[in-house]
Design an enzyme around this catalytic site. Sequence first.
Site, PDB file in Angstrom:
ATOM      1  N   ASP A  30       0.981  -1.265   0.082  1.00  0.00           N
ATOM      2  CA  ASP A  30      -0.066   0.057   0.017  1.00  0.00           C
ATOM      3  C   ASP A  30       1.086   1.192  -0.030  1.00  0.00           C
ATOM      4  O   ASP A  30       2.079   1.294   0.661  1.00  0.00           O
ATOM      5  CB  ASP A  30      -0.830   0.135   1.315  1.00  0.00           C
ATOM      6  CG  ASP A  30      -1.905   0.860   1.040  1.00  0.00           C
ATOM      7  OD1 ASP A  30      -3.292   0.666   1.036  1.00  0.00           O
ATOM      8  OD2 ASP A  30      -1.888   2.266   1.325  1.00  0.00           O
ATOM      9  N   ILE A  31       0.495   2.357  -0.894  1.00  0.00           N
ATOM     10  CA  ILE A  31       1.406   3.626  -0.812  1.00  0.00           C
ATOM     11  C   ILE A  31       1.394   4.282   0.443  1.00  0.00           C
ATOM     12  O   ILE A  31       2.238   4.985   0.760  1.00  0.00           O
ATOM     13  CB  ILE A  31       0.776   4.342  -2.093  1.00  0.00           C
ATOM     14  CG1 ILE A  31       1.853   5.144  -2.582  1.00  0.00           C
ATOM     15  CG2 ILE A  31      -0.412   5.061  -1.778  1.00  0.00           C
ATOM     16  CD1 ILE A  31       1.522   5.845  -3.981  1.00  0.00           C
ATOM     17  N   ASN A  87     -12.810  -3.286   2.689  1.00  0.00           N
ATOM     18  CA  ASN A  87     -13.841  -2.173   2.662  1.00  0.00           C
ATOM     19  C   ASN A  87     -14.900  -2.140   1.580  1.00  0.00           C
ATOM     20  O   ASN A  87     -14.295  -2.096   0.252  1.00  0.00           O
ATOM     21  CB  ASN A  87     -13.151  -0.829   2.758  1.00  0.00           C
ATOM     22  CG  ASN A  87     -12.081  -0.707   3.862  1.00  0.00           C
ATOM     23  OD1 ASN A  87     -12.468  -1.224   4.922  1.00  0.00           O
ATOM     24  ND2 ASN A  87     -11.093  -0.066   4.002  1.00  0.00           N
ATOM     25  N   GLY A  93     -16.126   2.320   3.793  1.00  0.00           N
ATOM     26  CA  GLY A  93     -14.839   3.218   3.729  1.00  0.00           C
ATOM     27  C   GLY A  93     -13.832   2.898   2.543  1.00  0.00           C
ATOM     28  O   GLY A  93     -12.790   3.143   2.419  1.00  0.00           O
ATOM     29  N   GLN A  94     -14.805   2.258   1.512  1.00  0.00           N
ATOM     30  CA  GLN A  94     -13.847   1.909   0.217  1.00  0.00           C
ATOM     31  C   GLN A  94     -13.515   3.403  -0.596  1.00  0.00           C
ATOM     32  O   GLN A  94     -14.368   4.025  -0.864  1.00  0.00           O
ATOM     33  CB  GLN A  94     -14.774   1.096  -0.702  1.00  0.00           C
ATOM     34  CG  GLN A  94     -14.172   0.640  -1.772  1.00  0.00           C
ATOM     35  CD  GLN A  94     -14.984  -0.428  -2.596  1.00  0.00           C
ATOM     36  OE1 GLN A  94     -16.206  -0.708  -2.320  1.00  0.00           O
ATOM     37  NE2 GLN A  94     -14.232  -1.094  -3.747  1.00  0.00           N
ATOM     38  N   HIS A 100     -10.281  -5.082  -3.412  1.00  0.00           N
ATOM     39  CA  HIS A 100      -8.974  -5.362  -2.869  1.00  0.00           C
ATOM     40  C   HIS A 100      -9.041  -5.728  -1.435  1.00  0.00           C
ATOM     41  O   HIS A 100      -9.973  -5.174  -0.887  1.00  0.00           O
ATOM     42  CB  HIS A 100      -8.189  -4.045  -3.183  1.00  0.00           C
ATOM     43  CG  HIS A 100      -8.613  -2.879  -2.564  1.00  0.00           C
ATOM     44  ND1 HIS A 100      -9.711  -2.295  -3.178  1.00  0.00           N
ATOM     45  CD2 HIS A 100      -8.572  -2.216  -1.372  1.00  0.00           C
ATOM     46  CE1 HIS A 100     -10.091  -0.984  -2.486  1.00  0.00           C
ATOM     47  NE2 HIS A 100      -9.349  -1.067  -1.203  1.00  0.00           N
ATOM     48  N   HIS A 102      -7.103  -5.851   2.201  1.00  0.00           N
ATOM     49  CA  HIS A 102      -5.769  -5.480   2.883  1.00  0.00           C
ATOM     50  C   HIS A 102      -5.365  -6.437   3.653  1.00  0.00           C
ATOM     51  O   HIS A 102      -6.088  -7.106   4.449  1.00  0.00           O
ATOM     52  CB  HIS A 102      -6.232  -4.164   3.685  1.00  0.00           C
ATOM     53  CG  HIS A 102      -6.848  -2.864   2.992  1.00  0.00           C
ATOM     54  ND1 HIS A 102      -6.072  -1.739   2.860  1.00  0.00           N
ATOM     55  CD2 HIS A 102      -8.040  -2.748   2.412  1.00  0.00           C
ATOM     56  CE1 HIS A 102      -7.013  -0.718   2.428  1.00  0.00           C
ATOM     57  NE2 HIS A 102      -7.856  -1.421   1.962  1.00  0.00           N
TER      58      HIS A 102
HETATM   59  P1  5GP Z   1      -9.727   1.522   0.444  1.00  0.00           P
HETATM   60  O1  5GP Z   1      -9.830   2.418   1.282  1.00  0.00           O
HETATM   61  O2  5GP Z   1     -10.408   1.580  -0.792  1.00  0.00           O
HETATM   62  O3  5GP Z   1     -10.234   0.251   1.097  1.00  0.00           O
HETATM   63  O4  5GP Z   1      -8.179   1.191   0.126  1.00  0.00           O
HETATM   64  C1  5GP Z   1      -7.632   1.948  -0.738  1.00  0.00           C
HETATM   65  C2  5GP Z   1      -6.173   1.654  -0.725  1.00  0.00           C
HETATM   66  O5  5GP Z   1      -5.321   1.786  -1.668  1.00  0.00           O
HETATM   67  C3  5GP Z   1      -5.708   2.646   0.388  1.00  0.00           C
HETATM   68  O6  5GP Z   1      -5.196   2.090   1.524  1.00  0.00           O
HETATM   69  C4  5GP Z   1      -4.653   3.696  -0.422  1.00  0.00           C
HETATM   70  O7  5GP Z   1      -3.369   3.845   0.501  1.00  0.00           O
HETATM   71  C5  5GP Z   1      -4.036   2.615  -1.411  1.00  0.00           C
HETATM   72  N1  5GP Z   1      -3.699   3.256  -2.784  1.00  0.00           N
HETATM   73  C6  5GP Z   1      -4.398   4.384  -3.188  1.00  0.00           C
HETATM   74  N2  5GP Z   1      -3.787   4.685  -4.317  1.00  0.00           N
HETATM   75  C7  5GP Z   1      -2.673   3.727  -4.404  1.00  0.00           C
HETATM   76  C8  5GP Z   1      -1.615   3.686  -5.480  1.00  0.00           C
HETATM   77  O8  5GP Z   1      -1.454   4.469  -6.358  1.00  0.00           O
HETATM   78  N3  5GP Z   1      -0.665   2.542  -5.129  1.00  0.00           N
HETATM   79  C9  5GP Z   1      -0.521   2.004  -4.034  1.00  0.00           C
HETATM   80  N4  5GP Z   1       0.154   1.020  -4.086  1.00  0.00           N
HETATM   81  N5  5GP Z   1      -1.652   1.873  -3.082  1.00  0.00           N
HETATM   82  C10 5GP Z   1      -2.503   2.775  -3.301  1.00  0.00           C
END
Ligand code: 5GP
Length: 114
Positions: A30-31, A87, A93-94, A100, A102
């Site tokens: 994750d970034i 999420n 919280g998506q 995906h 985590h």
């Molecule tokens: P969500 O909030 O949808 O469950 O999770 C999305 C996740 O994707 C977040 O933890 C966010 O930091 C990660 N993320 C968003 N954009 C990027 C990206 O360009 N590269 C990577 N490696 N992670 C990303």
Amino acid sequence: MSDCIFCKIAMKEIPAKVVYEDEHILAFHDIQPAAPSHVLVIPKEHIPSMAQLEEHHKVLIGHIHLAIQDIAVKLGIHETGYRIVNNCGEQGGQTVHHLHFHLLGGRHMQWPPG
Ligand code: 5GP
Ligand code: ZN
């Protein structure tokens, strides 16, 4: 999906620190890590969220979870434990609308989640 960031990562149009890849799935760091180990596991197919899963995705979802087991070993969190989070939708919280999971580890997790 041409405007989906995770599709772009899956197609290697955007770089990511990949920890696992096969024909169907990709796992990358994750970034913005929320734990010492924080990896995202995605299907290469664009599925918006858990809410759009269909019968034929059964095997894929099982495959993702078995891969998570291997990735946890690779990250060194298999013994200490970890959390798998999905999420789904706005209240879930998506923020990225490509399915995906985590994989979080390397610290004690809190419960209930925020
Ligand atoms: P969500 O909030 O949808 O469950 O999770 C999305 C996740 O994707 C977040 O933890 C966010 O930091 C990660 N993320 C968003 N954009 C990027 C990206 O360009 N590269 C990577 N490696 N992670 C990303
Ligand atoms: Zn996508």
